[in-house]
Design an enzyme around this catalytic site. Structure first.
Site, PDB file in Angstrom:
ATOM      1  N   GLU A  12      29.674  26.249  30.261  1.00 38.91           N
ATOM      2  CA  GLU A  12      30.464  26.787  31.384  1.00 38.91           C
ATOM      3  C   GLU A  12      30.455  25.773  32.530  1.00 38.91           C
ATOM      4  O   GLU A  12      29.430  25.134  32.793  1.00 38.91           O
ATOM      5  CB  GLU A  12      29.813  28.112  31.824  1.00 38.91           C
ATOM      6  CG  GLU A  12      30.490  28.795  32.999  1.00 38.91           C
ATOM      7  CD  GLU A  12      29.727  30.065  33.393  1.00 38.91           C
ATOM      8  OE1 GLU A  12      29.134  30.723  32.515  1.00 38.91           O
ATOM      9  OE2 GLU A  12      29.723  30.394  34.593  1.00 38.91           O
TER      10      GLU A  12
ATOM     11  N   GLU B  43      18.347  35.300  38.484  1.00 35.52           N
ATOM     12  CA  GLU B  43      19.035  36.158  37.519  1.00 35.52           C
ATOM     13  C   GLU B  43      18.101  36.762  36.474  1.00 35.52           C
ATOM     14  O   GLU B  43      18.543  37.160  35.396  1.00 35.52           O
ATOM     15  CB  GLU B  43      20.147  35.371  36.824  1.00 35.52           C
ATOM     16  CG  GLU B  43      21.268  34.987  37.786  1.00 35.52           C
ATOM     17  CD  GLU B  43      22.501  34.465  37.088  1.00 35.52           C
ATOM     18  OE1 GLU B  43      22.388  33.967  35.954  1.00 35.52           O
ATOM     19  OE2 GLU B  43      23.588  34.557  37.698  1.00 35.52           O
TER      20      GLU B  43
ATOM     21  N   LYS C 260      34.779  37.639  36.695  1.00 36.67           N
ATOM     22  CA  LYS C 260      33.892  38.276  37.676  1.00 36.67           C
ATOM     23  C   LYS C 260      34.785  39.035  38.662  1.00 36.67           C
ATOM     24  O   LYS C 260      35.459  38.403  39.492  1.00 36.67           O
ATOM     25  CB  LYS C 260      33.127  37.209  38.452  1.00 36.67           C
ATOM     26  CG  LYS C 260      32.108  36.403  37.658  1.00 36.67           C
ATOM     27  CD  LYS C 260      31.687  35.183  38.485  1.00 36.67           C
ATOM     28  CE  LYS C 260      30.405  34.539  38.014  1.00 36.67           C
ATOM     29  NZ  LYS C 260      30.185  33.226  38.697  1.00 36.67           N
TER      30      LYS C 260
ATOM     31  N   HIS D 106      19.962  28.775  41.432  1.00 34.02           N
ATOM     32  CA  HIS D 106      19.291  30.056  41.185  1.00 34.02           C
ATOM     33  C   HIS D 106      17.774  29.898  41.046  1.00 34.02           C
ATOM     34  O   HIS D 106      17.058  30.876  40.897  1.00 34.02           O
ATOM     35  CB  HIS D 106      19.835  30.727  39.916  1.00 34.02           C
ATOM     36  CG  HIS D 106      21.273  31.127  40.050  1.00 34.02           C
ATOM     37  ND1 HIS D 106      22.056  31.469  38.978  1.00 34.02           N
ATOM     38  CD2 HIS D 106      22.072  31.235  41.145  1.00 34.02           C
ATOM     39  CE1 HIS D 106      23.279  31.774  39.394  1.00 34.02           C
ATOM     40  NE2 HIS D 106      23.308  31.626  40.706  1.00 34.02           N
TER      41      HIS D 106
ATOM     42  N   GLU E 259      22.054  27.808  34.148  1.00 36.71           N
ATOM     43  CA  GLU E 259      21.694  28.892  33.220  1.00 36.71           C
ATOM     44  C   GLU E 259      21.521  28.352  31.810  1.00 36.71           C
ATOM     45  O   GLU E 259      22.383  27.621  31.313  1.00 36.71           O
ATOM     46  CB  GLU E 259      22.787  29.970  33.223  1.00 36.71           C
ATOM     47  CG  GLU E 259      22.931  30.642  34.575  1.00 36.71           C
ATOM     48  CD  GLU E 259      24.203  31.484  34.681  1.00 36.71           C
ATOM     49  OE1 GLU E 259      24.674  31.990  33.653  1.00 36.71           O
ATOM     50  OE2 GLU E 259      24.718  31.604  35.805  1.00 36.71           O
TER      51      GLU E 259
ATOM     52  N   ASP F 264      34.663  28.911  35.290  1.00 37.19           N
ATOM     53  CA  ASP F 264      34.154  29.919  36.243  1.00 37.19           C
ATOM     54  C   ASP F 264      34.643  29.518  37.642  1.00 37.19           C
ATOM     55  O   ASP F 264      35.669  30.020  38.116  1.00 37.19           O
ATOM     56  CB  ASP F 264      32.631  30.002  36.147  1.00 37.19           C
ATOM     57  CG  ASP F 264      32.028  30.916  37.209  1.00 37.19           C
ATOM     58  OD1 ASP F 264      32.783  31.660  37.854  1.00 37.19           O
ATOM     59  OD2 ASP F 264      30.797  30.888  37.418  1.00 37.19           O
TER      60      ASP F 264
ATOM     61  N   LYS G 146      27.805  38.150  30.370  1.00 38.33           N
ATOM     62  CA  LYS G 146      26.642  37.538  31.035  1.00 38.33           C
ATOM     63  C   LYS G 146      26.102  38.585  31.994  1.00 38.33           C
ATOM     64  O   LYS G 146      26.800  38.986  32.931  1.00 38.33           O
ATOM     65  CB  LYS G 146      27.069  36.328  31.872  1.00 38.33           C
ATOM     66  CG  LYS G 146      27.343  35.074  31.097  1.00 38.33           C
ATOM     67  CD  LYS G 146      27.072  33.789  31.899  1.00 38.33           C
ATOM     68  CE  LYS G 146      27.575  33.751  33.304  1.00 38.33           C
ATOM     69  NZ  LYS G 146      27.333  32.449  33.971  1.00 38.33           N
TER      70      LYS G 146
ATOM     71  N   HIS H 295      28.257  39.329  35.543  1.00 43.44           N
ATOM     72  CA  HIS H 295      27.583  39.779  36.762  1.00 43.44           C
ATOM     73  C   HIS H 295      27.612  38.646  37.791  1.00 43.44           C
ATOM     74  O   HIS H 295      28.190  37.582  37.526  1.00 43.44           O
ATOM     75  CB  HIS H 295      26.140  40.154  36.415  1.00 43.44           C
ATOM     76  CG  HIS H 295      25.301  38.956  36.027  1.00 43.44           C
ATOM     77  ND1 HIS H 295      23.944  38.922  36.129  1.00 43.44           N
ATOM     78  CD2 HIS H 295      25.659  37.713  35.549  1.00 43.44           C
ATOM     79  CE1 HIS H 295      23.493  37.750  35.754  1.00 43.44           C
ATOM     80  NE2 HIS H 295      24.515  37.000  35.398  1.00 43.44           N
TER      81      HIS H 295
ATOM     82  N   ASP I 193      25.344  27.354  31.499  1.00 37.27           N
ATOM     83  CA  ASP I 193      26.255  27.249  32.636  1.00 37.27           C
ATOM     84  C   ASP I 193      25.756  26.051  33.435  1.00 37.27           C
ATOM     85  O   ASP I 193      24.709  26.121  34.087  1.00 37.27           O
ATOM     86  CB  ASP I 193      26.215  28.526  33.489  1.00 37.27           C
ATOM     87  CG  ASP I 193      27.170  28.436  34.684  1.00 37.27           C
ATOM     88  OD1 ASP I 193      27.864  27.405  34.808  1.00 37.27           O
ATOM     89  OD2 ASP I 193      27.230  29.399  35.474  1.00 37.27           O
TER      90      ASP I 193
ATOM     91  N   SER J 208      26.345  30.427  43.657  1.00 39.47           N
ATOM     92  CA  SER J 208      27.104  29.217  43.315  1.00 39.47           C
ATOM     93  C   SER J 208      28.579  29.603  43.254  1.00 39.47           C
ATOM     94  O   SER J 208      29.194  29.655  42.202  1.00 39.47           O
ATOM     95  CB  SER J 208      26.634  28.632  41.985  1.00 39.47           C
ATOM     96  OG  SER J 208      26.921  29.503  40.922  1.00 39.47           O
TER      97      SER J 208
HETATM   98  C1  PEP Z   1      27.642  31.925  37.631  1.00 38.73           C
HETATM   99  O1  PEP Z   1      27.790  30.831  38.199  1.00 38.73           O
HETATM  100  O2  PEP Z   1      28.173  32.125  36.540  1.00 38.73           O
HETATM  101  C2  PEP Z   1      26.872  32.988  38.282  1.00 38.73           C
HETATM  102  C3  PEP Z   1      26.753  34.187  37.734  1.00 38.73           C
HETATM  103  O3  PEP Z   1      26.251  32.672  39.457  1.00 38.73           O
HETATM  104  P1  PEP Z   1      26.754  33.098  40.902  1.00 38.73           P
HETATM  105  O4  PEP Z   1      26.895  34.583  40.902  1.00 38.73           O
HETATM  106  O5  PEP Z   1      25.686  32.594  41.829  1.00 38.73           O
HETATM  107  O6  PEP Z   1      28.077  32.415  41.088  1.00 38.73           O
HETATM  108 MG    MG Z   2      29.050  30.062  36.434  1.00 36.52          MG
END
Ligand code: PEP
Ligand code: MG
Length: 428
Positions: free
Chosen positions: A299, A226, A351, A182, A191, A326, A402, A379, A258, A40
């Site tokens: 999130e 995940e 990230k 996911h 999530e 994010d 996370k 992650h 999330d 995503s």
């Molecule tokens: C997220 O959206 O926070 C996530 C960890 O998913 P992705 O790595 O698929 O963006």
């Molecule tokens: Mg996210």
């Protein structure tokens, strides 16, 4: 550090898709780093270089070719020097030439190498780098506004000096149930997380017990990307009810989600369990959920290009819960600064592969701290065995981490690294 060799190769991630791993060697030492991959993804993320067949062959060739030519046979005094060189070598604003995946593999390896050379744990080397404040002050222009006048730079320096991150154990934002992209939208939100406070060893005891308990309650259900359970429910509330039962049972816990709402936005509305919601209706749903359940954070409550909706929700709920960016902020220091001006959120997901170097990920942390906001290191949904994110989370003193559910080894490894860090800290 004099670099003798730099070699990259393709490895599979947890979804079995190819990703980049690089090994950097100097004298008798060598270090390896690998790069995760999101599903995503935000549209403003740095460019993950993939060939038409989905492979990362060109990214690998860029490490073994151009990056190796620029680094091998040269002496470097810091990981920052290497990151700067990689950014210049790529020469694009989004790392689309060499690929953010190619660049980050080298950047993490370099960070790891300098920790080794200094004889300090990785988290400590990251903490020292995050605390010097230079990265932020040097060059973070706003995306929307021109480079700040000197007066503003000084104001930023003051804010930053008051808020530089201090290494500490992050709260666990541990993924219990997967939905969205996911888990084939078995659940609408991506999530469903149990936030567990306290030191890692105590938090992990709760995590293990609570994760097993939920597994018993759910019975035989598949796992999502995940490493959390991927059940199906008829109503939006059921996963919250299950998590709320765990919160009652286990002290020092609360619920996070999330929503990954960019993935829910189709035909000008948010689609949840077959029903369309306008942004205002979705806000009302969030307010109701916060009233009914012990919610810690939401999130990406809205799509990445709806910053006004983020700002409205933050004004309404930001004193009670964290509103985390994010896809909205994509670990980009300039985007975080802009979000701060407009008070869109009060916490930022960090990230490293969204921006492509450790240097810029640290600048993103510093921009978040200067805004007075919280950082949650994260992650990606496609992971590798690399546990860098655990050291990174500890080193930047992240509010949370996370790292996924306990149903997948690559996620568990991150928590195990945090447990090891807890002991390393005691001996320092
Ligand atoms: C997220 O959206 O926070 C996530 C960890 O998913 P992705 O790595 O698929 O963006
Ligand atoms: Mg996210």
């Amino acid at each position: 550090m004099y670099i003798d060799t730099l070699v990259a190769r393709t490895i599979p991630d947890t979804r079995g898709r190819p990703t980049v791993e690089a090994t950097l060697a100097s004298g008798a030492h060598s270090v390896t780093a690998s790069v995760p991959s999101g599903k995503s993804t935000g549209s403003h993320e740095a460019f993950e270089l993939r060939d038409a067949d989905g492979s990362v062959a060109t990214a690998i060739a860029n490490v073994n070719g151009e990056s190796a030519s620029a680094l091998v046979g040269r002496d470097f005094t810091s990981a920052d020097e290497i990151d700067k060189l990689l950014i210049e070598l790529d020469g694009t604003t989004n790392k689309s030439r060499l690929g953010a995946n190619a660049i980050l593999s080298v950047s993490i390896a370099a960070q790891r190498f300098f920790a080794l050379a200094k004889g300090v744990p990785l988290w400590k080397a990251i903490a020292e780098r995050a605390n010097d404040g230079k990265g932020f002050l040097e060059s973070v222009p706003s995306a929307a506004t021109p480079a700040p006048a000197f007066r503003h730079v000084r104001a930023e320096r003051n804010a930053l000096e008051k808020s530089l991150p201090v290494a500490s154990a992050p709260r666990l934002f541990l993924n219990f149930m997967n939905g969205g992209v996911h888990a084939d939208f078995k659940l609408p939100f991506q999530e469903y997380i149990l936030v567990i406070e306290g030191k890692t060893s105590d938090a992990m005891m709760i995590a293990r017990e609570a994760f097993a308990k939920l597994g018993e309650r759910l019975g035989s259900v598949p796992m999502g990307d995940e490493g959390g359970y991927a059940p199906t429910f008829d109503t939006l509330e059921q996963p919250f009810e299950l998590l709320a039962e765990l919160v009652k049972e286990f002290p020092h816990t609360s619920i996070a989600i999330d929503a990954a709402a960019s993935e829910l936005f189709h035909d000008d509305a948010y689609q949840l369990l077959g029903k369309s919601y306008s942004a205002d209706e979705l806000s009302a749903l969030y307010r109701e959920l916060v009233e009914r359940f012990p919610i810690h954070s939401i999130e990406d409550p809205f799509a990445e290009d709806a910053p006004d909706d983020f700002a409205k929700l933050t004004a309404e709920l930001g004193k009670r819960i964290l509103i985390i960016g994010d896809d909205l902020t994509v670990t980009n220091p300039a985007r975080i600064k802009d979000a701060a001006v407009r008070k869109e959120i009060n916490a930022v997901l960090i990230k490293p592969n969204q921006i492509g170097t450790v240097r810029e990920a640290i600048q993103a942390v510093q921009a978040t701290c200067a805004a007075g906001w919280q950082t949650i290191a994260s992650h990606r949904s496609g992971e590798t065995a690399d546990t860098f994110i655990a050291d990174f989370a500890y080193g930047i003193g992240a509010y949370g981490i996370k790292a996924g559910g306990l149903g997948q080894k690559e996620r568990v490894e991150k928590y195990n690294r945090l447990l090891a860090i807890e002991q390393e800290v005691k001996t320092m």
